[in-house]
Design an enzyme around this catalytic site. Sequence first.
Site, PDB file in Angstrom:
ATOM      1  N   GLY A  39       0.794  -1.393  -0.090  1.00 40.51           N
ATOM      2  CA  GLY A  39       0.169  -0.086  -0.116  1.00 40.51           C
ATOM      3  C   GLY A  39       0.816   1.310   0.029  1.00 40.51           C
ATOM      4  O   GLY A  39       1.850   1.208   0.414  1.00 40.51           O
ATOM      5  N   ALA A  88      -0.715   9.128   0.998  1.00 38.89           N
ATOM      6  CA  ALA A  88      -0.252  10.528   1.424  1.00 38.89           C
ATOM      7  C   ALA A  88       0.527  10.507   2.679  1.00 38.89           C
ATOM      8  O   ALA A  88       1.163  11.537   2.564  1.00 38.89           O
ATOM      9  CB  ALA A  88      -1.694  11.199   1.481  1.00 38.89           C
ATOM     10  N   GLY A 104       2.411   7.771   3.848  1.00 36.35           N
ATOM     11  CA  GLY A 104       3.475   6.718   4.051  1.00 36.35           C
ATOM     12  C   GLY A 104       3.187   5.577   3.300  1.00 36.35           C
ATOM     13  O   GLY A 104       2.301   5.770   2.198  1.00 36.35           O
ATOM     14  N   VAL A 105       3.708   4.461   3.412  1.00 37.20           N
ATOM     15  CA  VAL A 105       3.405   3.329   2.763  1.00 37.20           C
ATOM     16  C   VAL A 105       3.265   2.262   3.861  1.00 37.20           C
ATOM     17  O   VAL A 105       3.230   2.399   4.978  1.00 37.20           O
ATOM     18  CB  VAL A 105       4.776   2.877   1.991  1.00 37.20           C
ATOM     19  CG1 VAL A 105       4.997   3.899   1.042  1.00 37.20           C
ATOM     20  CG2 VAL A 105       5.950   2.819   2.991  1.00 37.20           C
ATOM     21  N   ASP A 124     -16.401   6.522   9.708  1.00 38.09           N
ATOM     22  CA  ASP A 124     -16.067   6.201   8.285  1.00 38.09           C
ATOM     23  C   ASP A 124     -16.374   4.774   8.198  1.00 38.09           C
ATOM     24  O   ASP A 124     -15.567   4.191   7.459  1.00 38.09           O
ATOM     25  CB  ASP A 124     -14.679   6.621   7.877  1.00 38.09           C
ATOM     26  CG  ASP A 124     -14.392   6.741   6.232  1.00 38.09           C
ATOM     27  OD1 ASP A 124     -15.626   6.724   5.640  1.00 38.09           O
ATOM     28  OD2 ASP A 124     -13.418   6.684   5.806  1.00 38.09           O
TER      29      ASP A 124
END
Length: 505
Positions: free
Chosen positions: A135, A138, A140-141, A275
């Site tokens: 993944g 915005a 990080g990873v 969410d």
Amino acid sequence: MEGGPAVCCQDPRAELVERVAAIDVTHLEEADGGPEPTRNGVDPPPRARAASVIPGSTSRLLPARPSLSARKLSLQERPAGSYLEAQAGPYATGPASHISPRAWRRPTIESHHVAISDAEDCVQLNQYKLQSEIGKGAYGVVRLAYNESEDRHYAMKVLSKKKLLKQYGFPRRPPPRGSQAAQGGPAKQLLPLERVYQEIAILKKLDHVNVVKLIEVLDDPAEDNLYLVFDLLRKGPVMEVPCDKPFSEEQARLYLRDVILGLEYLHCQKIVHRDIKPSNLLLGDDGHVKIADFGVSNQFEGNDAQLSSTAGTPAFMAPEAISDSGQSFSGKALDVWATGVTLYCFVYGKCPFIDDFILALHRKIKNEPVVFPEEPEISEELKDLILKMLDKNPETRIGVPDIKLHPWVTKNGEEPLPSEEEHCSVVEVTEEEVKNSVRLIPSWTTVILVKSMLRKRSFGNPFEPQARREERSMSAPGNLLVKEGFGEGGKSPELPGVQEDEAAS
């Protein structure tokens, strides 16, 4: 790996790594010998210990993974239980199959020392061997991380603290429980990084079968990264929306039961998710749905969060959240509305309100009634529940306690859900736990990870194959199933993010 370093290959930095790893070994061993913490009010069983070798140090003992049978104790199997036995499949959340969230689960790992090695195609951080990138985002990873001592994979999220702090903490929250604010005194003003650490301390202690588990957090104070280790749920989201093959009514009922129990647990911890949607509901290997992504969540004091800003995914937003009235609104009611939209998606494969344009979508959400398609045909009881969850008036909208008692959810009382007291216990966080919410990494060691893990900036679902991401369009026309509130790049359904207001008491 016995007798050798836990590295992928030898590196010129090995000698330096070994010297750092040998520091304070005696203190490290003493720290490991402390009493085992309780989990969610339940004393854990004795731990089996497995050796994991750290370069240049004596063998360090790490907790062995408990057997699945030790973690899947049904509430209804308790001698004092009053629920009826029922025959159910592997995905059932009825009396005979629901996994007790109060059953012991292994505690969050506390890393007292960090060693990093680097190879062309491999990076190892402590006991974690970092593998493929799953993944990007915005903030990080996400990397697949393999723990050799446990023979188990995890999802390691590498987040940018600069981007987190730019949004004033993740997720934003008021002072911890027991503070002056909770007692009617002046609220303590927290620095952004303090908010980050406090929220991490809370998330580490959340322990419920229907909430994704945070395992460990590492921090390098001199660099820009936080490293968060989560349970890896390979099956990914329970559903992609829109879809041509929605769930049967029975399957939707079982999944909703999981979501409601997870949501009740979060509300018990004074957290509103904000969410809830199918892509944030991940399917575990045990067949149970787990709530993920606390990127826009709020923690509150008192009975409910009183919010005033919009956040989350447009197609799942409640009418009061997009109103121009300027009035605050209930956080719990927002979660119920989003869960109602999710239930509609479960049985129809699409959202009840759809439009290519955001203003038109808002108008439909605020003004138009819920329409039930002729196909597939659903029961009147299910329609009744959906209408009560999608009541445009938050004051009269059904709440979680009443959803649990609804005839469609319980099969007219034949399959009751456990009470809040049976599957929830309030998590309290001490100042010491906040202080120790992350473990520090020597600053020089993370340069390797910075170079190897922060190459790309945009990302999608970390559990979705790249080819599938490229082929599939966004979840709804106009990208209105994509989370709002982030000014930089996209956001994975399971990556923490940061865009919220303070929740009022």
